[in-house]
Design an enzyme around this catalytic site. Structure first.
Site, PDB file in Angstrom:
ATOM      1  N   GLU A   1       0.783  -1.228   0.000  1.00  0.00           N
ATOM      2  CA  GLU A   1       0.000   0.000   0.000  1.00  0.00           C
ATOM      3  C   GLU A   1       0.821   1.288   0.000  1.00  0.00           C
ATOM      4  OE1 GLU A   1      -3.403   0.232  -0.139  1.00  0.00           O
ATOM      5  OE2 GLU A   1      -3.388  -1.929  -0.485  1.00  0.00           O
TER       6      GLU A   1
ATOM      7  N   SER B   1     -58.695 -15.779  -2.698  1.00  0.00           N
ATOM      8  CA  SER B   1     -59.871 -16.162  -1.921  1.00  0.00           C
ATOM      9  C   SER B   1     -59.687 -16.050  -0.415  1.00  0.00           C
ATOM     10  CB  SER B   1     -60.279 -17.590  -2.270  1.00  0.00           C
ATOM     11  OG  SER B   1     -60.687 -17.670  -3.624  1.00  0.00           O
TER      12      SER B   1
END
Length: 842
Positions: free
Chosen positions: A90, A510
Site C-alpha cells: 500500500e 380467496s
C-alpha cells in the site's frame, strides 16, 4: 555558450516558477479547505465500535451487523511480517514521508487528466487512507483528494506513525464483514495474527485494494496473483530473503469461510431489525453496542423455516429438473487460472513475468486429491467452499455420471453417490404445466464438472435437488398481542434477500373472501343461512369490455347458502354479497382490519381478492378474526438495550386484545406490565359465526388437507389468484394465526391451487407448533343463538316443521320463518303434518 547559459537560466526560472505556483496552489487550497476540515485530534479519542446484535425473544442470537467483525490490536501486537506486507502493498515509503507521497500524487494527477476528472488508484498513502476512512466520504473526486492530503499532513503532526498505522489496520474493510486485520485473520483462517504464515499474511495484505476482486474465497485465482505480487515486493524491498520468498509463493490457498455462529436461523427477521436500527439510530446502529430483542419464538422459527423449505422443495419435485447450476467447472486451480480474466490485474502482472509464473506454480502446489477421484480437484474444492448452502440443499460437483448413479464431490463428505432413487424424478422441466420424458441414465441429467444441489434423505441417502423455482413466505402471529412469533421471507436468505413476507405485494385471492362475508354478517343484511345465487353475472368494469367472472371450477351451482358458498370458495356468491353490501360501506369497514382504503381496488373484483397485499398484512387481518375482533397491529421488536443490557433504550407497549375486559376498560395487566386494550372493530358474535363457517372449509371444503392435524380448534381459508399465480392458506386457532403464500417472483403461473401448494406447508408448521398444546377456542358470545333452517331457502323452521339444518345466528339477526306451501288443513288431511307439503308420509 550564450545560448546554453540563456537556456539554463530560463529552465531555472521555469522550475522556480512551477515550484512557486505549486506552493501557492497548496497554500491557497489549505486556506480554502481548512475551515471545513474535521479536527484530527478526535482520532486520539477513537473508541472501538460494538456491533449491532439481534436476538430472539428468549435471548438467542439471530444476527450480528456492524463494523466490528473486528478484534482490535495495538501496534505492538502486529507481527512485523504484516507491517512489512501492508507497507509493500500500500505505501512503500510510509515510515519516511510526511503523510503524502509525491510520486503517488503525480500518478494520481496523470489519471485525473486522462480520465476527465475522476481518480482511480488515487496515489493514497496509508495516512491518507486513514483520513478518508475515518473522516471523509469515499467519493473519488478532486476536492476530496485535496481534503485528504491536507488531513494527512495534519495527522502526521498530531499522531505518531505507529498510532496512524494502528488506526489503519483496525479500520480497513477486508471482505466478508471483516474490518481490520485481526478480524480478517479469524474470518479467513480461524486463527490469531501471530499464527499466520507469511503467505497468509500477504493474502490479507492484498485485500485493502479490492476486498471482493482479490478475495481468496470468491476469486482464489486472482488472489494468488495479488498475494505473490506482494511477496515479490517484499523480496525487492529486502523484507524477506530469496528462500523465504520461494517457499511462500508456492504455498497453496488455505483460506476458508468462518462465520459468526447464530443460534437460530432467522435471517429475514434479523435484516428487518437491522433496517429498523438504521432508521432509528443512523450509522451509530452498527457501532453503538445496541441489542435488539425481537418477538421471535426460538422454537417456532425453525419450524417455519423447515416447513416452507419442505413445501417449496416438494413443489419443485412435481414440476421437473431445470438443469445444473453451473457447467464445465475446471477441476484444478491450474486449469481455472488459465481461464481467468486478467482485467484489473494489469499493475501486478506488468511488474514482472515472475508474478504469473509464481502464481501458476502456487496453483500447482495447491493440488488437492480426494479419495476415490483421480487427479487434482483443487478448484472444485475451492468452488464448493465458496458456494453457500441453500437451506438443506448443499452444492455438489459431478465427478462421474454412469448408468443409473451419479458420483459427486461434496464440501464436507468427500465423494458421494447419488442412487437412481434420488435421480429418477428429474424429468426435464418444459413449463409450469409440462415435463419431458423420464430420464433413462444419469448422464441425461448432469455430467462431469456440473454443479448440482443434493439433499440428504432421512435414511442418509442423497437425492438430486435444485433451488426451487417458486418462492414463498410464512408468517406466524400471536393474535392477542399482534407479536410476530415466526417469519420466513423466502426459501433461503442466501439465495434471495427479498423478504416476501413484508415486501411482496401479491393478490390475496380467496383468503380475502371471509372479510366480505364478515361485513355482511356484522351489518345484519345477511346471515350464515342467507341464500345467494351462484349463477353467471356480467358486469361493466369501467373499461371497454364487460367483466364475466367465473368460479374456479367453471360451473354454477345455483342458489346456495353463505356457509357452503364460503367453504367451497364460490366466486359468484361473494361478488353478489359485495354488491348487496355496497363498495364504499365495505371498504370503510375493512379499514378496521388494517387494510388501507387507498390500496383496495374500488370495484367488485375486490370480492375475489384483487387487492395486492403482503403476507404480513393478511396475517394481521386474520389475527383480528382469531382474537374476536380487536384491532391489533403486527410488531416484532420487544426491546432495545445498550451496554450489555445495562441501558434500556426502548420497550414495546402494544395494544392487546382482551375479550374478557369490560367495555370501558382501557388497560390490562399481563405478566406484571400494563398494556392498552386494542379497539374492537368487529362484533364478537359476527366473528364467532364467521369462525364457525371457516371450520367448514376444513371439514368439507377446500381446506380438507388440514384434517390430518386432528384438531377441532383450527379454521382457515385457501386462496388462489388468476392464472394460479399465487397460492395461499391462512388459518388459526385462538393462540396462533399463520399465513402461507407461495408464488414466483416472476409472477409466472404456479399451475397449482392454494390447497396443493400452500396448505401442506401450513399443516406441517401448525402440526409442529401446536403439538402438545390444548385446544384453543373462543367462548361463545351470549348474543349467539341457534335455529333450524331449511337448507334450500335458509329460512327458519318452526318447531312443528321437521328436518332442516342447525345454524348459528346473532339473536337480533334471525331469518324469517319458512312459509307453508299448503294450508294446515290440507297438510293434516294428507298425513304430512309439520312438513308444509301435501306429500303423504306413507
Amino acid at each position: 555558450m550564450t545560448f546554453l547559459r540563456t537556456l539554463i537560466v530560463s529552465l531555472f526560472f521555469l522550475i522556480v516558477s512551477l515550484v512557486g505556483a505549486t506552493v501557492l496552489a497548496v497554500v491557497a487550497a489549505a486556506i480554502y479547505f481548512a475551515p471545513g476540515l474535521p479536527d484530527v485530534r478526535q482520532l486520539q479519542d477513537f473508541e472501538l465500535h460494538t456491533p449491532l446484535r439481534i436476538f430472539t425473544q428468549d435471548g438467542k442470537l439471530i444476527g450480528e451487523f456492524g463494523e466490528e467483525r473486528r478484534v482490535a490490536v495495538d501496534f505492538d501486537e502486529i507481527p512485523q511480517d504484516m507491517v512489512n506486507a501492508l507497507v509493500a502493498a500500500e505505501d512503500t515509503n510510509y515510515f519516511d514521508h510526511a503523510g503524502v507521497d509525491p510520486r503517488g500524487l503525480a500518478r494520481a494527477a496523470v489519471e485525473l487528466v486522462s480520465s476527465g476528472g475522476s481518480i482511480q488508484s488515487g496515489g493514497s498513502t496509508i495516512t491518507m487512507q486513514v483520513a478518508r476512512n475515518y473522516m471523509l466520504t469515499l467519493d473519488q473526486t478532486f476536492t476530496r483528494k485535496i481534503r485528504e492530503i491536507l488531513l494527512a499532513l495534519q495527522m502526521e503532526q498530531v499522531l505518531s506513525k505507529e498510532e496512524i498505522f494502528e488506526l489503519y489496520v483496525n479500520k480497513i474493510f477486508l471482505g466478508n464483514r471483516a474490518y481490520g486485520i485481526a478480524a480478517a485473520s479469524e474470518t479467513y483462517y480461524d486463527k490469531p495474527l501471530a499464527e499466520l504464515t507469511l503467505a497468509q499474511t500477504a493474502m490479507i495484505a492484498g485485500l485493502p485494494k479490492a476486498p471482493s476482486a482479490f478475495n481468496p474465497l470468491a476469486n482464489s485465482e486472482r488472489s494468488l496473483i495479488r498475494r505473490n505480487w506482494i511477496l515479490f515486493r517484499m523480496r525487492e524491498l529486502g523484507y524477506i530473503d530469496e528462500s523465504t520468498y520461494q517457499s511462500s509463493v508456492q504455498d497453496p490457498v488455505t483460506a476458508r469461510r468462518h462465520y459468526t455462529q447464530t443460534e437460530v436461523d432467522a435471517d429475514y427477521v434479523s435484516e428487518m431489525a437491522r433496517q429498523y436500527a438504521v432508521e432509528r439510530f443512523g450509522d451509530d446502529a452498527y457501532t453503538g453496542g445496541y441489542r435488539i430483542y425481537t418477538t421471535i419464538n426460538s422454537e417456532l422459527q425453525p419450524f417455519a423455516q423447515k416447513a416452507l423449505a419442505d413445501g417449496l422443495t416438494a413443489y419443485d419435485l412435481r414440476h421437473g429438473w431445470r438443469g445444473p447450476e453451473q457447467r464445465e467447472i475446471a477441476a484444478s486451480l491450474v486449469e481455472a487460472q488459465e481461464q481467468t480474466a486478467t482485467q484489473g490485474l494489469e499493475e501486478e502482472l506488468s511488474e514482472s513475468p515472475e508474478i504469473r509464473q509464481t502464481a501458476r506454480q502456487a496453483a500447482q502446489r495447491s493440488q488437492t486429491e480426494v479419495e476415490g477421484i483421480d487427479g487434482d480437484v483443487s478448484n472444485w474444492v475451492q468452488v464448493l467452499e465458496r458456494t453457500p448452502n441453500y437451506g438443506l440443499l448443499k452444492p455438489a460437483i459431478v465427478v462421474e455420471s454412469s448408468g443409473r448413479e451419479m458420483k459427486v464431490l461434496t464440501r464436507n463428505d468427500g465423494l458421494q453417490t447419488v442412487p437412481w432413487a434420488g435421480l429418477s424424478w428429474a424429468q426435464k422441466y418444459l413449463s409450469p404445466r409440462g415435463r419431458g420424458a423420464e430420464p433413462s441414465s444419469a448422464d441425461q441429467i448432469a455430467v462431469r464438472g456440473d454443479m448440482i444441489r443434493v439433499i440428504k434423505n432421512e435414511d442418509g441417502s442423497l437425492r438430486l435437488s435444485q433451488r426451487p423455482d417458486a418462492e414463498g413466505s410464512l408468517v406466524a402471529q400471536d393474535p392477542r398481542t399482534g407479536a410476530i412469533l415466526a417469519l420466513q421471507g423466502g426459501f433461503d436468505f442466501n439465495a434471495s434477500k427479498f423478504n416476501r413476507a413484508v415486501q411482496a405485494q401479491r393478490q390475496s385471492g380467496s383468503i380475502f373472501k371471509p372479510f366480505i362475508y364478515l361485513a355482511a354478517l356484522e351489518d345484519g343484511e345477511m346471515n350464515a343461512a342467507s341464500v345467494v345465487n351462484d349463477a353467471p353475472v356480467v358486469l361493466d368494469d369501467g373499461s371497454n369490455s364487460l367483466w364475466r367472472p367465473v368460479n374456479s371450477s367453471r360451473d354454477f351451482q345455483g342458489p346456495m347458502r353463505l356457509r357452503p358458498a364460503l367453504a367451497r370458495s364460490r366466486n359468484l356468491v361473494t361478488i353478489r354479497v359485495l354488491q348487496t353490501m355496497g363498495l364504499d360501506h365495505t371498504i370503510n369497514y375493512l379499514e378496521g382490519f388494517g387494510f388501507a382504503p387507498g390500496r383496495l381496488p374500488h370495484g367488485l373484483a375486490l370480492a375475489l381478492g384483487s387487492a395486492s397485499l403482503t403476507p404480513m398484512e393478511m396475517t394481521n387481518a386474520y389475527a383480528v378474526l382469531a382474537n374476536g375482533g380487536f384491532q391489533v397491529a403486527p410488531w416484532f421488536i420487544e426491546r432495545v438495550t445498550r451496554n450489555d443490557d445495562r441501558e434500556l433504550i426502548d420497550e414495546a407497549t402494544p395494544q392487546v386484545a382482551c375479550p374478557s375486559c369490560a367495555e370501558d376498560q382501557e388497560t390490562v395487566e399481563i405478566d406484571g406490565r400494563e398494556y392498552p386494550i386494542a379497539k374492537r372493530v368487529a362484533d364478537p358474535a359476527a366473528v364467532y359465526i364467521l369462525r364457525d363457517m371457516l371450520r367448514d372449509v376444513i371439514t368439507s371444503g377446500t381446506g380438507r388437507g388440514a384434517l390430518s392435524l386432528n384438531r377441532e380448534d383450527i379454521v382457515g381459508k385457501t386462496g388462489s389468484t388468476n392464472s394460479l399465480r399465487d397460492a395461499w392458506f391462512a388459518g388459526f386457532n385462538s393462540d396462533l394465526v399463520t399465513t402461507v403464500w407461495v408464488g414466483k417472483d416472476s409472477n409466472e403461473t404456479l399451475a397449482e391451487y392454494g390447497a396443493g401448494a400452500a396448505l401442506p406447508i401450513w399443516v406441517e408448521f401448525m402440526g409442529d407448533a401446536l403439538e402438545g398444546t390444548p385446544l384453543a377456542v373462543p367462548e361463545r358470545p351470549d348474543t349467539i343463538v341457534t335455529a333450524r333452517v331449511d337448507p334450500d331457502t335458509g329460512r327458519r323452521l318452526t318447531d312443528d316443521q321437521p328436518g332442516g339444518l342447525t345454524e348459528l345466528f346473532h339473536r337480533d339477526h334471525l331469518p324469517d320463518y319458512q312459509q307453508r306451501r299448503i294450508s294446515r288443513e290440507l297438510e293434516e288431511a294428507s298425513g304430512s303434518q309439520g312438513s308444509g307439503t301435501a306429500e303423504s308420509i306413507f
